[in-house]
Design a protein around this motif. Structure first.
Motif, PDB file in Angstrom:
ATOM      1  N   CYS A  75       0.824  -1.205   0.000  1.00 20.25           N
ATOM      2  CA  CYS A  75       0.000   0.000   0.000  1.00 20.25           C
ATOM      3  C   CYS A  75       0.858   1.256   0.000  1.00 20.25           C
ATOM      4  O   CYS A  75       0.378   2.339  -0.331  1.00 20.25           O
ATOM      5  N   LEU A  76       2.109   1.110   0.356  1.00 19.13           N
ATOM      6  CA  LEU A  76       3.029   2.241   0.297  1.00 19.13           C
ATOM      7  C   LEU A  76       3.025   2.844  -1.099  1.00 19.13           C
ATOM      8  O   LEU A  76       3.188   4.046  -1.266  1.00 19.13           O
ATOM      9  N   GLY A  82      -3.508   4.832   3.763  1.00 17.01           N
ATOM     10  CA  GLY A  82      -3.725   3.600   4.520  1.00 17.01           C
ATOM     11  C   GLY A  82      -2.429   3.047   5.078  1.00 17.01           C
ATOM     12  O   GLY A  82      -2.372   2.578   6.215  1.00 17.01           O
ATOM     13  N   PHE A  83      -1.385   3.123   4.276  1.00 12.75           N
ATOM     14  CA  PHE A  83      -0.082   2.647   4.726  1.00 12.75           C
ATOM     15  C   PHE A  83       0.414   3.467   5.914  1.00 12.75           C
ATOM     16  O   PHE A  83       0.849   2.909   6.925  1.00 12.75           O
ATOM     17  N   ILE A 163      -1.234  11.613  12.141  1.00 13.72           N
ATOM     18  CA  ILE A 163      -1.415  10.767  10.955  1.00 13.72           C
ATOM     19  C   ILE A 163      -2.078  11.565   9.836  1.00 13.72           C
ATOM     20  O   ILE A 163      -1.672  11.484   8.678  1.00 13.72           O
ATOM     21  N   ASP A 164      -3.091  12.350  10.169  1.00 11.97           N
ATOM     22  CA  ASP A 164      -3.792  13.146   9.160  1.00 11.97           C
ATOM     23  C   ASP A 164      -2.841  14.126   8.475  1.00 11.97           C
ATOM     24  O   ASP A 164      -2.812  14.222   7.239  1.00 11.97           O
ATOM     25  N   ARG A 168      -1.570  14.012   4.569  1.00 18.16           N
ATOM     26  CA  ARG A 168      -1.786  15.139   3.644  1.00 18.16           C
ATOM     27  C   ARG A 168      -0.470  15.589   3.014  1.00 18.16           C
ATOM     28  O   ARG A 168      -0.422  15.884   1.819  1.00 18.16           O
ATOM     29  N   LEU A 169       0.575  15.651   3.829  1.00 22.40           N
ATOM     30  CA  LEU A 169       1.889  16.009   3.281  1.00 22.40           C
ATOM     31  C   LEU A 169       2.356  14.975   2.259  1.00 22.40           C
ATOM     32  O   LEU A 169       2.881  15.322   1.205  1.00 22.40           O
ATOM     33  N   SER A 170       2.152  13.712   2.567  1.00 22.79           N
ATOM     34  CA  SER A 170       2.570  12.649   1.662  1.00 22.79           C
ATOM     35  C   SER A 170       1.808  12.677   0.352  1.00 22.79           C
ATOM     36  O   SER A 170       2.354  12.410  -0.699  1.00 22.79           O
ATOM     37  N   ASP A 171       0.523  13.039   0.424  1.00 20.51           N
ATOM     38  CA  ASP A 171      -0.274  13.154  -0.805  1.00 20.51           C
ATOM     39  C   ASP A 171       0.240  14.265  -1.707  1.00 20.51           C
ATOM     40  O   ASP A 171       0.148  14.174  -2.921  1.00 20.51           O
TER      41      ASP A 171
END
Length: 174
Positions: A75-76, A82-83, A163-164, A168-171
């Protein structure tokens, strides 16, 4: 492994965790550990080379527990939110041991090892990611950067908020 050996290993580990919770790894002696575990120094050396070998063994076990609690590591690549949620809840579930085993001079070991193992897994699963610079930079940023942000803020703001924000940063990365 017989019952006596299991009990001895348990005593060694419990004594080590008790000492490690109170002092840096570098200040724990085999004599002190053996006394607390109610074993001889020779018995300790039957199982471990030195205090660092014991520490590394316990760290590796904890890392494996964290990684095994991630149900879909792939999922990464496909579902980063999710990951990230699974990874940081895995950290949260093991936080008391993380605080003991990865403090002081060992603080940077956990995120580095988690990144290496996840990177190896993803590269085996999707070989083209091994040479993808953007993917590998993002992976380092998400795991190591996310871990340090988690460690710094989850106690103050709660794991859900951390986590949120990390999701968001990862997206938004690449």
């Amino acid at each position: 492994m017989d019952l006596r050996e299991k009990k001895t290993l348990k005593n060694i580990r419990n004594a080590f965790l008790e000492l490690r919770a109170k002092k840096p790894l570098e200040r724990i002696t085999i004599k002190e550990l053996a006394g607390l575990a109610e074993i001889s120094k020779a018995t300790f050396y039957l199982h471990y080379k030195d205090i660092y070998d014991l520490s590394e063994t316990l760290q590796n076990e904890l890392i494996q527990n964290i990684l095994h609690s991630i149900t879909h590591p792939a999922c990464l690549v496909t579902n980063i939110d999710g990951f990230i949620e699974e990874l940081f809840y895995a950290f949260y579930a093991q936080q008391s041991l993380i605080d003991i085993l990865f403090s002081g001079s060992q603080a940077s070991v956990l995120p580095i090892c988690i990144e290496e193992k996840l990177s190896d897994y993803i590269h085996q699963l999707i070989p083209e990611t091994a040479q993808d610079a953007k993917f590998n930079i993002r992976l380092t940023y998400q795991i190591q950067g996310g871990y340090y942000a988690y460690q710094k803020y989850y106690r103050d703001y709660g794991i859900e908020m951390v986590i949120d924000v990390i999701s968001r940063l990862s997206d938004s990365v690449l």
